[in-house]
Design an enzyme around this catalytic site. Structure first.
Site: not given
Length: 293
Positions: A144, A247, A88
């Site tokens: 992921h 980050s 995201d």
């Protein structure tokens, strides 16, 4: 360069990040809850998507920040030839790797060799593609796999810990090639792929599913870890790492294999599992979005 960005050059990055780590793991109920409530209010964090929606249930600020999502709240693009968005966040930049250089912001770029800390490894991505995804403090902080991959090696590249927020990206030259980072090399059915976990000011750690905490300890020299023969395979859409504060993750792809999803541009909000890139047909030429100059 504004005052805040100038100030970041002078700050003791590692000392502040080490302090942030201690605070993030603090389980004192008043301290941890004040931190959690402050971040929720300041960044409009949506806890309804979290597996644990009760802000008071987290034992520490770090547990809140690395929270998992409800099952099924993010789903992978069903096309197996589609490369998935790894996190995201928001697209910082994406596009072709031109003459070995990766675009950062208007007037700013850095080389793939600088980013990876390895000239030979960088050559595999000459004329390939990149995507830089910024994870803000409000976002889900696990990264992921865009596709199934076999872990080959990691490279811990020491560096600074500048902020990676939008203002810093625009104003600090070669930012992502200067910050401390963990470079993760994978072999996939589509060829080589790299995911770069970029540290930042107040990022108290980077953890991987195969090695646990990788940063800190902060390094003073480039460190290689060879995983060939260890049979560490991570499935498409499975978690591979997490940040212990907001980050950036950078994806590097080989040439002539993918085209970036046409709807993606700089500053596009993105969600884990949506299409990042599509596999090219044999008679299809690579296309890439227009970048600012």
């Amino acid at each position: 360069m504004n005052f805040v960005t100038t100030l970041t050059y002078l700050l003791p990055h590692r000392m502040l990040s080490s302090l942030a780590r201690h605070i993030a793991y603090c389980q004192h109920p008043l301290i941890k809850q004040w931190l959690i409530d402050t971040v929720i209010a300041k960044f409009d964090v949506n806890l309804s998507e979290a597996a644990e929606p009760d802000a008071h249930a987290y034992p520490s600020f770090n547990a809140f920040f690395t929270r998992s999502l409800k099952a099924g709240i993010r789903l992978p693009d069903p096309n197996p030839d589609t490369l998935l968005m790894p996190a995201d966040g928001r697209i910082s930049q994406l596009g072709p790797i031109r003459e070995g250089r990766i675009f950062q912001a208007k007037g700013q770029s850095f080389t793939a060799t600088e980013l990876l800390g390895d000239t030979a490894a960088a050559s595999a991505f000459t004329n390939g593609l990149f995507a830089t995804v910024y994870l803000s403090p409000r976002d889900y902080h696990r990264v992921h796999m865009p596709c199934t991959g076999q872990l080959l090696k990691t490279v811990h590249v020491p560096g600074r810990l500048f902020s990676v927020g939008p203002d810093a990206v625009r104003q600090i030259p070669r930012l992502f090639a200067r910050n401390e980072r963990l470079v993760c090399h994978f072999d996939t059915a589509f060829g080589p792929m790299v995911l770069v976990m970029v540290g930042a000011l107040l990022v108290s750690g980077v953890e991987t599913v195969w090695g646990g905490v990788e940063i800190p300890a902060y390094g003073d020299r480039i460190t290689h870890k060879d995983y060939q023969g260890r049979n560490i395979a991570i499935e498409r859409f499975a978690e591979m790492a997490r940040f212990n504060y907001g980050s950036t993750v950078i994806v590097l792809l080989p040439p002539n294999v993918f085209t970036l999803a046409p709807h993606l541009t700089a500053e596009s909000p993105v969600t884990l599992g949506q299409a990042l890139a599509h596999r090219l047909s044999l008679n299809h030429s690579t296309q890439a979005p227009t970048q600012e100059k």
